[in-house]
Design a protein around this motif. Structure first.
Motif, mmCIF file in Angstrom:
data_model
loop_
_atom_site.group_PDB
_atom_site.id
_atom_site.type_symbol
_atom_site.label_atom_id
_atom_site.label_comp_id
_atom_site.label_asym_id
_atom_site.label_seq_id
_atom_site.Cartn_x
_atom_site.Cartn_y
_atom_site.Cartn_z
ATOM 1 N N GLN A 165 0.827 -1.202 0.000
ATOM 2 C CA GLN A 165 0.000 0.000 0.000
ATOM 3 C C GLN A 165 0.867 1.260 0.000
ATOM 4 O OE1 GLN A 165 -3.418 -0.252 -0.128
ATOM 5 N NE2 GLN A 165 -3.662 1.964 -0.296
ATOM 6 N N LEU A 166 1.916 1.263 0.798
ATOM 7 C CA LEU A 166 2.827 2.404 0.839
ATOM 8 C C LEU A 166 3.516 2.609 -0.507
ATOM 9 C CD1 LEU A 166 4.403 1.754 4.357
ATOM 10 C CD2 LEU A 166 3.128 3.818 3.710
ATOM 11 N N TYR A 167 3.834 1.511 -1.145
ATOM 12 C CA TYR A 167 4.454 1.565 -2.471
ATOM 13 C C TYR A 167 3.475 2.119 -3.505
ATOM 14 C CZ TYR A 167 5.787 -0.581 -6.980
ATOM 15 O OH TYR A 167 6.056 -0.822 -8.310
ATOM 16 N N MET A 168 2.243 1.624 -3.498
ATOM 17 C CA MET A 168 1.259 2.081 -4.478
ATOM 18 C C MET A 168 0.843 3.532 -4.232
ATOM 19 S SD MET A 168 0.994 -0.293 -6.681
ATOM 20 C CE MET A 168 -0.307 0.490 -7.645
ATOM 21 N N GLU A 169 0.888 3.972 -2.981
ATOM 22 C CA GLU A 169 0.552 5.364 -2.672
ATOM 23 C C GLU A 169 1.708 6.311 -2.966
ATOM 24 O OE1 GLU A 169 -1.030 5.902 1.247
ATOM 25 O OE2 GLU A 169 -2.687 4.491 0.920
ATOM 26 N N GLY A 170 2.899 5.763 -3.162
ATOM 27 C CA GLY A 170 4.029 6.586 -3.557
ATOM 28 C C GLY A 170 4.989 6.964 -2.450
ATOM 29 N N ASP A 171 4.739 6.523 -1.221
ATOM 30 C CA ASP A 171 5.661 6.841 -0.122
ATOM 31 C C ASP A 171 6.950 6.034 -0.219
ATOM 32 O OD1 ASP A 171 4.075 8.719 1.563
ATOM 33 O OD2 ASP A 171 2.680 7.032 1.597
ATOM 34 N N LEU A 172 6.843 4.838 -0.788
ATOM 35 C CA LEU A 172 8.002 3.960 -0.966
ATOM 36 C C LEU A 172 8.232 3.696 -2.443
ATOM 37 C CD1 LEU A 172 7.434 1.220 1.784
ATOM 38 C CD2 LEU A 172 8.856 3.288 1.951
ATOM 39 N N MET A 173 9.482 3.377 -2.779
ATOM 40 C CA MET A 173 9.828 2.928 -4.124
ATOM 41 C C MET A 173 10.688 1.679 -4.013
ATOM 42 S SD MET A 173 10.739 6.424 -6.239
ATOM 43 C CE MET A 173 11.106 5.507 -7.749
ATOM 44 N N VAL A 174 10.732 0.918 -5.094
ATOM 45 C CA VAL A 174 11.653 -0.212 -5.164
ATOM 46 C C VAL A 174 13.017 0.354 -5.548
ATOM 47 C CG1 VAL A 174 12.218 -2.360 -6.343
ATOM 48 C CG2 VAL A 174 9.840 -1.843 -5.784
ATOM 49 N N SER A 175 13.993 0.187 -4.664
ATOM 50 C CA SER A 175 15.325 0.742 -4.932
ATOM 51 C C SER A 175 16.224 -0.250 -5.650
ATOM 52 C CB SER A 175 15.986 1.196 -3.629
ATOM 53 O OG SER A 175 16.101 0.122 -2.712
ATOM 54 N N SER A 176 15.968 -1.546 -5.470
ATOM 55 C CA SER A 176 16.730 -2.570 -6.196
ATOM 56 C C SER A 176 15.967 -3.886 -6.148
ATOM 57 C CB SER A 176 18.132 -2.754 -5.600
ATOM 58 O OG SER A 176 18.057 -3.344 -4.316
ATOM 59 N N ARG A 177 16.436 -4.825 -6.975
ATOM 60 C CA ARG A 177 15.798 -6.142 -7.082
ATOM 61 C C ARG A 177 16.855 -7.222 -7.177
ATOM 62 N NH1 ARG A 177 11.030 -8.232 -9.337
ATOM 63 N NH2 ARG A 177 9.259 -6.792 -9.312
ATOM 64 N N GLU A 178 16.605 -8.338 -6.524
ATOM 65 C CA GLU A 178 17.362 -9.564 -6.759
ATOM 66 C C GLU A 178 16.331 -10.606 -7.161
ATOM 67 O OE1 GLU A 178 20.051 -10.845 -3.632
ATOM 68 O OE2 GLU A 178 20.200 -8.777 -2.916
ATOM 69 N N GLY A 179 16.203 -10.844 -8.461
ATOM 70 C CA GLY A 179 15.133 -11.721 -8.938
ATOM 71 C C GLY A 179 13.791 -11.090 -8.597
#
Length: 404
Positions: A165-179
């Motif tokens: 929810q925080l991600y979809m609302e824009g407070d958080l972002m994905v900073s990196s991915r491993e798979g």
């Protein structure tokens, strides 16, 4: 309005579509990391998908357009701040330059105009934000591995929902991915400083959508311009803008035999286009060029669906069939699986539809395509179980022997 009646005119329309998608030239955007950056800036997004019977869709889309692309480059683009992860018509990587056009959806979710999760645990969301602010980025696995409640932590399902929810609302972002393990951080710590954060007006959003779709597809139907976007105000603004540009002579319309009307920039059909060559591409089911199935069927007479969501007994072609593009036509599909432990690519079935091309040329193009594709899967051997039409099976197996 231009009517597309002759096979020659239809072939030109197809070439325009494929050229706009970067599928006619060997390296339309360059190579490697720089090529991948240029590719996504042109095609607008790359859809993310979890299915891994072959290399995942978001890597596959880049591979189809960018020579020397490696899957690790996707995360490098993320770390470099060239792309960001969010929702387009599905989960996707998007050019960082387009960030401001993600703001309306984030605002709609945050304000309650639309919903991601029906209920929000605001207390838990606040606790998660505070923890990330004080302790730094959090990995999705950090939550998933803490399935029992402990002091200072949370139950998995509520915490996962709060994080999303925080991600979809824009407070958080994905900073990196491993798979498929994502690391989340505060948006202000992830975003490059030069990114435009101004909320677009509806007119600006409509202009962005029209320009993007005409750039990456060559032409589009009115419905296709806002593909799977449920924003009624945006659809209305797009229609208004299209009518204005048609009246000004900036856009024109073409009508195909099915009655479908497409919009394109005036003179686009007269532009110089890349020549066709005897190249075959094995595309992802989520490739930008095939994801709009109605458009695909109308333009290429290619009836395609992904069957992993279809019960096994009802599948016609296989669990994860990949479209085969040869020259400017979709001429078949291939169902395969990468056995990574033994570095082997198994072709469970290959289906070639009736076509007017020389069989030897098609077989040669297929072998070249599957060779590149198997290397992309880190496989050093290939086998073929079944082919249609049947009379091609042995010829294909012989042609594939050097890869066995």
């Amino acid at each position: 309005m231009i009517e597309i009646k002759s096979p020659r005119d239809l072939a030109r329309l197809r070439r325009l579509a494929l050229a706009a998608q970067g599928l006619l030239q060997a390296q339309p955007y360059g190579r490697g990391l720089a090529g991948a950056r240029k590719a996504i800036n042109h095609i607008g997004y790359v859809q993310i998908d979890t299915i891994s019977v072959v290399e995942r869709a978001h890597h596959h889309v880049f591979h189809s357009r960018v020579p020397n692309f490696k899957p690790a480059m996707t995360n490098q683009l993320l770390l470099n701040g060239d792309i960001f992860e969010y929702w387009a018509h599905a989960a996707a990587f998007l050019p960082i330059a387009d960030f401001r056009f993600s703001l309306p959806y984030k605002h709609a979710i945050k304000s309650g105009q639309t919903h991601w999760h029906k209920t929000r645990d605001k207390k838990l969301m606040g606790e998660l934000l505070a923890r990330i602010r004080s302790d730094g980025p959090i990995r999705s696995r950090d939550i998933e591995t803490n399935t029992t409640k402990r002091a200072g932590w949370w139950d998995w399902k509520p915490a996962k929902k709060a994080l999303e929810q925080l991600y979809m609302e824009g407070d958080l972002m994905v900073s990196s991915r491993e798979g498929f393990q994502k690391t989340y951080d505060l948006t202000e710590r992830v975003l490059p400083s030069q990114v435009n954060l101004q909320m677009p007006t509806m007119e600006e959003f409509a202009e962005y959508m029209v320009d993007q779709q005409l750039r990456c597809h060559g032409f589009a139907s009115l419905k296709g311009l806002t593909y799977l976007r449920r924003n009624a105000a945006l659809r209305k603004a797009v229609k208004t803008l299209v009518n204005e540009r048609l009246a000004q002579g900036m856009l024109e319309q073409v009508k195909v035999s099915s009655g479908e009307i497409f919009i394109l920039e005036t003179g686009a059909l007269e532009r110089s286009l890349p020549r066709l060559n005897n190249r075959m591409l094995i595309l992802s089911p989520f490739d930008n060029s095939v994801i709009q199935r109605e458009r695909l069927k109308t333009l290429f007479q290619y009836d395609y669906q992904i069957e992993c969501y279809v019960p096994a007994a009802k599948r016609q072609y296989g669990y994860f069939c990949l479209p085969l593009l040869y020259r400017n036509e979709f001429i078949g599909r291939i169902d395969c699986k990468a056995h990574r432990k033994i570095s082997h690519l198994e072709i469970k079935s290959l289906y070639l539809e009736q076509h007017h091309f020389d069989e030897e040329a098609v077989i040669s193009a297929f072998v070249e395509a599957i060779t590149k594709f198997s290397h992309f899967q880190n496989c050093d051997s290939v086998s073929l179980s079944n082919a249609q039409p049947e009379h091609l099976t042995e010829r294909l197996r012989c042609a594939l022997k050097p890869l066995g």
